[in-house]
Write an enzyme that holds these catalytic residues in place. Structure first.
Site, mmCIF file in Angstrom:
data_model
loop_
_atom_site.group_PDB
_atom_site.id
_atom_site.type_symbol
_atom_site.label_atom_id
_atom_site.label_comp_id
_atom_site.label_asym_id
_atom_site.label_seq_id
_atom_site.Cartn_x
_atom_site.Cartn_y
_atom_site.Cartn_z
ATOM 1 N N GLU A 1 8.639 10.911 9.230
ATOM 2 C CA GLU A 1 7.405 11.711 9.332
ATOM 3 C C GLU A 1 6.155 10.831 9.199
ATOM 4 O OE1 GLU A 1 6.945 15.586 9.546
ATOM 5 O OE2 GLU A 1 5.369 14.356 10.358
ATOM 6 N N LYS B 1 3.157 4.703 18.358
ATOM 7 C CA LYS B 1 3.212 6.102 17.908
ATOM 8 C C LYS B 1 3.452 7.044 19.092
ATOM 9 C CE LYS B 1 0.218 5.286 13.923
ATOM 10 N NZ LYS B 1 -1.172 5.191 13.473
ATOM 11 N N ILE C 1 0.077 14.064 8.263
ATOM 12 C CA ILE C 1 0.109 15.269 9.117
ATOM 13 C C ILE C 1 1.563 15.585 9.470
ATOM 14 C CG2 ILE C 1 -0.750 16.327 11.248
ATOM 15 C CD1 ILE C 1 -2.852 14.062 11.363
ATOM 16 N N GLY D 1 -3.554 6.064 4.993
ATOM 17 C CA GLY D 1 -3.976 6.063 3.595
ATOM 18 C C GLY D 1 -2.762 6.263 2.707
ATOM 19 N N THR E 1 0.836 -1.210 0.000
ATOM 20 C CA THR E 1 0.000 0.000 0.000
ATOM 21 C C THR E 1 0.872 1.263 0.000
ATOM 22 O OG1 THR E 1 -1.611 -1.235 1.289
ATOM 23 C CG2 THR E 1 -1.896 1.151 1.242
ATOM 24 N N VAL E 2 1.816 1.316 0.927
ATOM 25 C CA VAL E 2 2.634 2.529 1.077
ATOM 26 C C VAL E 2 3.738 2.595 0.015
ATOM 27 C CG1 VAL E 2 4.229 3.734 2.617
ATOM 28 C CG2 VAL E 2 2.094 2.788 3.514
#
Ligand SMILES: NC(=O)c1ccc[n+]([C@@H]2O[C@H](COP(=O)([O-])OP(=O)(O)OC[C@H]3O[C@@H](n4cnc5c(N)ncnc54)[C@H](OP(=O)(O)O)[C@@H]3O)[C@@H](O)[C@H]2O)c1
Length: 333
Positions: A131, A207, A138, A304, A15-16
């Site tokens: 990041e 996180k 974000i 996403g 996905t990424v």
């Protein structure tokens, strides 16, 4: 501006990683016009070469062997988008030791190996940037870096897991049970087939440990987070929170008191007059409090493919432009 070609290796084309390849292809000219850097994918690694081709990359760049990535002098930046603790952590270390910058989206490997990876990056004079590991698109790390230059950060609090926020939103707004909301999140691709890491709060704990480590300047391990997931949240509790004008949210919070940092992930009642009560669906929001700047809230898409790839490709450009100065200082625990 002198233009320069920069070689990228992708570890993982799911996905990424796939979205990073597409972003590089689609934004290549824009990035070059703004930074003078022309990004070229020189290697892409998956468990099979077919997967690399399926991701739209040429077969010549495909590999299944890390040695072919770290031994390639044409690779300047390695993007780790595999996930999981190992072999991702080892591959990142090897890449840094062989003189490549590393950009990662992997909160698990980073939160467990933060101090060691930062030390390797610093001794190799390379950038380790992450990041995308917290809050997807974000710009949390960039904001933290800016705030930390002057402030002591005393509190971090927010919603960092889109899957659980989506489930809790569906329970609140549609009266769905936890099981119904989870099933829907899985059908829409917001939740993994095995949702444990999200719904039990592990993902949020990784996180939070990364953010708290940055704030403390010292490695705070995810095991230190007092963690509760959302599997026990009932429709009655959610309805009652709504009737009181607020919402139940999976809150990740780190607070500095006289004894040091206290870290907690768990479902909490958030009153309706607080911004976090209004963060819906798969969105994330983080409040960072500095002793001079006061509270700062950042809000946006926490996951996403496109937002995450946006953060990763920005990190690639920063790694090439600024190098090791952007690697944070994280002392061992
Ligand atoms: N999805 C998001 O929205 C999102 C947002 C922010 C951060 N992240 C983070 O980004 C990372 C990747 O997530 P993803 O959703 O892209 O995962 P994914 O779709 O499962 O993709 C993982 C990729 O890594 C490859 N891979 C995994 N283990 C490997 C190994 N041992 N050797 C070689 N290749 C290996 C897989 O190869 P095969 O294709 O051959 O299986 C696949 O191409 C994770 O750390 C995740 O937490 C994801």
């Amino acid at each position: 501006m002198t233009n320069r070609e920069v070689g990228i290796a992708l570890l993982g084309v799911g996905t990424v990683g796939g979205a990073v390849a597409r972003t590089i292809a689609e934004q290549r000219d824009v990035i070059e016009a703004r930074s003078g850097i022309r990004l070229v994918v020189r290697r892409a690694m998956a468990r099979s070469t077919e997967r690399v081709v399926q991701a739209g990359l040429p077969v010549e760049v495909a590999t299944t062997k890390i040695e072919e990535v770290i031994g390639d002098d044409g690779v300047d930046v390695v993007v780790e988008a595999m996930g999981g603790e190992e072999p991702a952590a080892t591959y990142m270390r090897l890449a840094l030791e062989s003189g490549k910058h590393v950009v990662t989206a992997n909160k698990e490997a980073l939160s467990k190996h933060f101090a060691g990876l930062v030390a390797t990056a610093r001794s190799s004079g390379r950038a380790l940037l992450f990041e995308a590991s917290v809050g997807g698109g974000i710009p949390l790390m960039a904001s933290l870096r800016q705030i930390l230059a002057v402030n002591r950060i005393t509190r971090i609090r927010g919603i960092v897991n889109g899957t659980t926020n989506y489930i809790l939103t569906q329970m609140a707004e549609r009266g769905a049970t936890y099981a119904e909301a989870l099933r829907e999140a899985q059908q829409l691709g917001y939740a993994e087939p095995d949702p444990t890491a999200d719904v039990e709060g592990y993902d949020a704990a990784y996180k939070l440990a990364i953010l708290a480590s940055l704030a403390a300047g010292r490695h705070i391990r995810p095991e230190r987070v007092d963690r509760t997931g959302i599997t026990g949240v009932t429709p009655e509790q959610v309805a009652e929170a709504g009737a009181r004008g607020g919402a139940i949210k999976l809150i990740a919070g780190a607070e500095l008191d006289a004894e040091g940092w206290r870290l907690r992930v768990g479902p909490e009642f958030v009153p309706g007059d607080h911004l976090l009560a209004h963060v819906r669906l798969n969105y994330n929001a983080m409040e960072i409090t500095g002793d001079r700047v006061g509270p700062v809230v950042l809000y946006g898409q926490g996951a996403g493919p496109q937002p995450t790839a946006s953060a990763i490709v920005s990190d690639i450009v920063d790694a090439v432009r600024f190098g090791a100065v952007l690697t944070p200082e994280i002392a061992p625990e």
